[in-house]
Design a protein around this motif. Structure first.
Motif, PDB file in Angstrom:
ATOM      1  N   GLN A  92     -19.632 -13.764  59.005  1.00 36.82           N
ATOM      2  CA  GLN A  92     -20.805 -13.579  59.863  1.00 36.82           C
ATOM      3  C   GLN A  92     -20.897 -12.104  60.266  1.00 36.82           C
ATOM      4  O   GLN A  92     -20.233 -11.661  61.200  1.00 36.82           O
ATOM      5  N   ILE A  93     -21.721 -11.365  59.557  1.00 40.59           N
ATOM      6  CA  ILE A  93     -21.846  -9.922  59.789  1.00 40.59           C
ATOM      7  C   ILE A  93     -22.603  -9.674  61.088  1.00 40.59           C
ATOM      8  O   ILE A  93     -23.698 -10.192  61.288  1.00 40.59           O
ATOM      9  N   ASP A  94     -22.006  -8.895  61.969  1.00 40.16           N
ATOM     10  CA  ASP A  94     -22.605  -8.576  63.260  1.00 40.16           C
ATOM     11  C   ASP A  94     -22.564  -7.052  63.430  1.00 40.16           C
ATOM     12  O   ASP A  94     -21.583  -6.495  63.915  1.00 40.16           O
ATOM     13  N   ILE A  95     -23.643  -6.396  63.006  1.00 43.22           N
ATOM     14  CA  ILE A  95     -23.687  -4.934  63.032  1.00 43.22           C
ATOM     15  C   ILE A  95     -23.596  -4.405  64.456  1.00 43.22           C
ATOM     16  O   ILE A  95     -22.931  -3.387  64.714  1.00 43.22           O
ATOM     17  N   SER A  96     -24.248  -5.070  65.396  1.00 45.85           N
ATOM     18  CA  SER A  96     -24.200  -4.621  66.797  1.00 45.85           C
ATOM     19  C   SER A  96     -22.773  -4.591  67.313  1.00 45.85           C
ATOM     20  O   SER A  96     -22.358  -3.641  67.994  1.00 45.85           O
ATOM     21  N   ALA A  97     -22.003  -5.626  67.003  1.00 50.88           N
ATOM     22  CA  ALA A  97     -20.617  -5.685  67.453  1.00 50.88           C
ATOM     23  C   ALA A  97     -19.795  -4.560  66.832  1.00 50.88           C
ATOM     24  O   ALA A  97     -18.929  -3.968  67.487  1.00 50.88           O
ATOM     25  N   ARG A  98     -20.077  -4.231  65.581  1.00 46.53           N
ATOM     26  CA  ARG A  98     -19.337  -3.153  64.924  1.00 46.53           C
ATOM     27  C   ARG A  98     -19.648  -1.810  65.575  1.00 46.53           C
ATOM     28  O   ARG A  98     -18.747  -0.973  65.732  1.00 46.53           O
ATOM     29  N   VAL A  99     -20.886  -1.587  65.981  1.00 50.96           N
ATOM     30  CA  VAL A  99     -21.245  -0.341  66.661  1.00 50.96           C
ATOM     31  C   VAL A  99     -20.569  -0.292  68.035  1.00 50.96           C
ATOM     32  O   VAL A  99     -20.058   0.767  68.455  1.00 50.96           O
ATOM     33  N   ILE A 100     -20.540  -1.412  68.746  1.00 52.16           N
ATOM     34  CA  ILE A 100     -19.836  -1.464  70.041  1.00 52.16           C
ATOM     35  C   ILE A 100     -18.355  -1.142  69.837  1.00 52.16           C
ATOM     36  O   ILE A 100     -17.738  -0.429  70.637  1.00 52.16           O
ATOM     37  N   TRP A 101     -17.780  -1.673  68.765  1.00 50.69           N
ATOM     38  CA  TRP A 101     -16.378  -1.383  68.435  1.00 50.69           C
ATOM     39  C   TRP A 101     -16.176   0.125  68.267  1.00 50.69           C
ATOM     40  O   TRP A 101     -15.188   0.690  68.747  1.00 50.69           O
ATOM     41  N   ALA A 102     -17.125   0.781  67.583  1.00 56.31           N
ATOM     42  CA  ALA A 102     -17.028   2.236  67.408  1.00 56.31           C
ATOM     43  C   ALA A 102     -17.143   2.954  68.747  1.00 56.31           C
ATOM     44  O   ALA A 102     -16.401   3.913  69.015  1.00 56.31           O
ATOM     45  N   PHE A 103     -18.049   2.494  69.597  1.00 64.67           N
ATOM     46  CA  PHE A 103     -18.174   3.080  70.938  1.00 64.67           C
ATOM     47  C   PHE A 103     -16.837   2.987  71.679  1.00 64.67           C
ATOM     48  O   PHE A 103     -16.407   3.933  72.347  1.00 64.67           O
ATOM     49  N   GLU A 104     -16.184   1.844  71.559  1.00 66.48           N
ATOM     50  CA  GLU A 104     -14.907   1.636  72.240  1.00 66.48           C
ATOM     51  C   GLU A 104     -13.845   2.580  71.688  1.00 66.48           C
ATOM     52  O   GLU A 104     -13.058   3.170  72.447  1.00 66.48           O
ATOM     53  N   ALA A 163     -17.135   3.305  75.515  1.00 63.21           N
ATOM     54  CA  ALA A 163     -17.295   1.960  76.077  1.00 63.21           C
ATOM     55  C   ALA A 163     -15.916   1.380  76.357  1.00 63.21           C
ATOM     56  O   ALA A 163     -14.939   1.705  75.672  1.00 63.21           O
ATOM     57  N   TRP A 164     -15.831   0.519  77.344  1.00 67.33           N
ATOM     58  CA  TRP A 164     -14.564  -0.111  77.689  1.00 67.33           C
ATOM     59  C   TRP A 164     -14.852  -1.476  78.332  1.00 67.33           C
ATOM     60  O   TRP A 164     -16.003  -1.856  78.530  1.00 67.33           O
ATOM     61  N   ASN A 165     -13.762  -2.196  78.637  1.00 70.18           N
ATOM     62  CA  ASN A 165     -13.890  -3.572  79.149  1.00 70.18           C
ATOM     63  C   ASN A 165     -14.818  -4.403  78.255  1.00 70.18           C
ATOM     64  O   ASN A 165     -15.662  -5.159  78.740  1.00 70.18           O
ATOM     65  N   VAL A 166     -14.646  -4.237  76.952  1.00 73.92           N
ATOM     66  CA  VAL A 166     -15.476  -4.975  75.997  1.00 73.92           C
ATOM     67  C   VAL A 166     -14.986  -6.422  75.940  1.00 73.92           C
ATOM     68  O   VAL A 166     -13.792  -6.676  75.772  1.00 73.92           O
ATOM     69  N   ARG A 167     -15.892  -7.336  76.066  1.00 72.92           N
ATOM     70  CA  ARG A 167     -15.544  -8.756  76.087  1.00 72.92           C
ATOM     71  C   ARG A 167     -15.563  -9.309  74.655  1.00 72.92           C
ATOM     72  O   ARG A 167     -16.527  -9.926  74.221  1.00 72.92           O
ATOM     73  N   TRP A 168     -14.443  -9.080  73.967  1.00 73.59           N
ATOM     74  CA  TRP A 168     -14.335  -9.512  72.578  1.00 73.59           C
ATOM     75  C   TRP A 168     -13.985 -10.995  72.488  1.00 73.59           C
ATOM     76  O   TRP A 168     -13.367 -11.543  73.413  1.00 73.59           O
ATOM     77  N   PRO A 169     -14.358 -11.645  71.382  1.00 81.11           N
ATOM     78  CA  PRO A 169     -14.049 -13.069  71.214  1.00 81.11           C
ATOM     79  C   PRO A 169     -12.611 -13.277  70.760  1.00 81.11           C
ATOM     80  O   PRO A 169     -12.331 -13.524  69.576  1.00 81.11           O
TER      81      PRO A 169
END
Length: 317
Positions: free
Chosen positions: A281-293, A298-304
């Protein structure tokens, strides 16, 4: 199992405040019609336009670039960050995300967030601004519901109470400032492609085609991708996680929506920063958030995490 809202979205839905703060004036309604129907008309005209006058690689590249910038502004900024608090971000990144989301021409950030938090508070029930299930389950009712969920709700005059659903953003001076700049950012999202197209091609015609393709058509396509999450993703698709509504995964939209079409997990766990949690399940938004982190933006990311997903699965039993 019922889905629960946490963070900003949950905190803003309590108390005796009314659902609506009034009705939109005629001027605002006219603007809604303009910004919804004009890009849509451009989309309809796109094929004969291409056949008659051509489409250049400059138009394509500008269109894709602005589609990605503004689309991620909605999915990462408006949705996952501002609405659900899926991660914290540096002030400059918050402003950039609010600007990018505004340039998608889907409304100012505070209004968008208030509407979406109301959607989660009343998902697929009375009070939901754009559920396709409000008129019944027969063929005619579902056709009416699809239209309402997809874009019909935009023309209603009732205004979501921002004080009830988005008080945190009303208290954020930077977000309020971007909110006020929405008309200017709307103009910029249409004129910047034209300016760049003209400069790259060094011709007036290059500016015209870039305005059409990377401006109007790009806005229209992004509109309908976003609205399809409201309509299609609440009508058909797979539901591997149980939520209190009919939110579903619709894989054909996954890439164009930058991961938003993995809608079922999102409604089962609204604050999760990643929506596509299963293999493939490709989630481009999540990958960009990962890069921000990774960059420390970015921090306190609520990962699954496995434990988080296990809790959701346990609630579904």
């Amino acid at each position: 199992m019922t889905s629960t809202l946490s963070g900003p979205a949950r905190a803003t839905n309590s108390g005796p405040q009314p659902l609506f703060e009034g009705q939109a004036g005629t001027g605002r309604q006219i603007l809604v019609y303009i910004f919804v129907l004009v890009p849509f008309a451009a989309l309809i005209a796109a094929i004969p336009f291409a056949w008659g006058w051509g489409l250049t690689w400059t138009d394509v590249i500008l269109g894709v670039a602005f589609f990605a910038f503004t689309g991620l502004g909605v999915t990462i900024g408006y949705h996952r960050h501002f609405t659900h608090g899926s991660f914290k971000a540096k002030p400059w990144l918050r402003v950039l995300l609010a600007v990018a989301g505004s340039m998608a021409v889907q409304g100012p950030p505070i209004i968008w967030v208030a509407d979406h938090r109301r959607h989660h508070a009343f998902s697929d029930r009375d009070g939901d601004p754009h559920s396709p299930w409000l008129f019944g389950t027969g063929p005619a009712a579902l056709a009416k519901g699809f239209w309402h969920a997809h874009m019909g709700w935009l023309f209603e005059r009732d205004l979501t109470n921002k004080q009830r659903f988005a008080p945190d953003l009303l208290a954020d001076r930077n977000v309020v400032a971007v909110n006020r700049l929405f008309p200017l950012l709307t103009a910029a999202t249409l004129l910047l492609p034209a300016l760049l197209g003209g400069l790259i091609s060094w011709s007036l015609w290059g500016a015209v085609t870039a305005f059409f393709w990377a401006g109007l058509v790009r806005v229209a396509v992004l509109h309908h991708v976003t609205w399809s999450t409201n309509s299609i993703c609440h009508m058909i698709g797979e539901r591997p996680f149980k939520s209190r509504d009919k939110a579903a995964n619709f894989w054909p939209l996954a890439i164009l929506s930058f991961g938003e079409a993995w809608h079922n997990l999102h409604h089962a766990d609204p604050t999760c920063a990643r929506h596509g949690v299963k293999r493939g399940q490709i989630d481009i938004s999540a990958r960009v958030i990962w890069a921000f982190e990774k960059f420390g933006w970015a921090w306190n990311v609520r990962w699954p995490t496995p434990a988080r997903l296990a809790r959701i699965a346990a609630k579904a039993e």
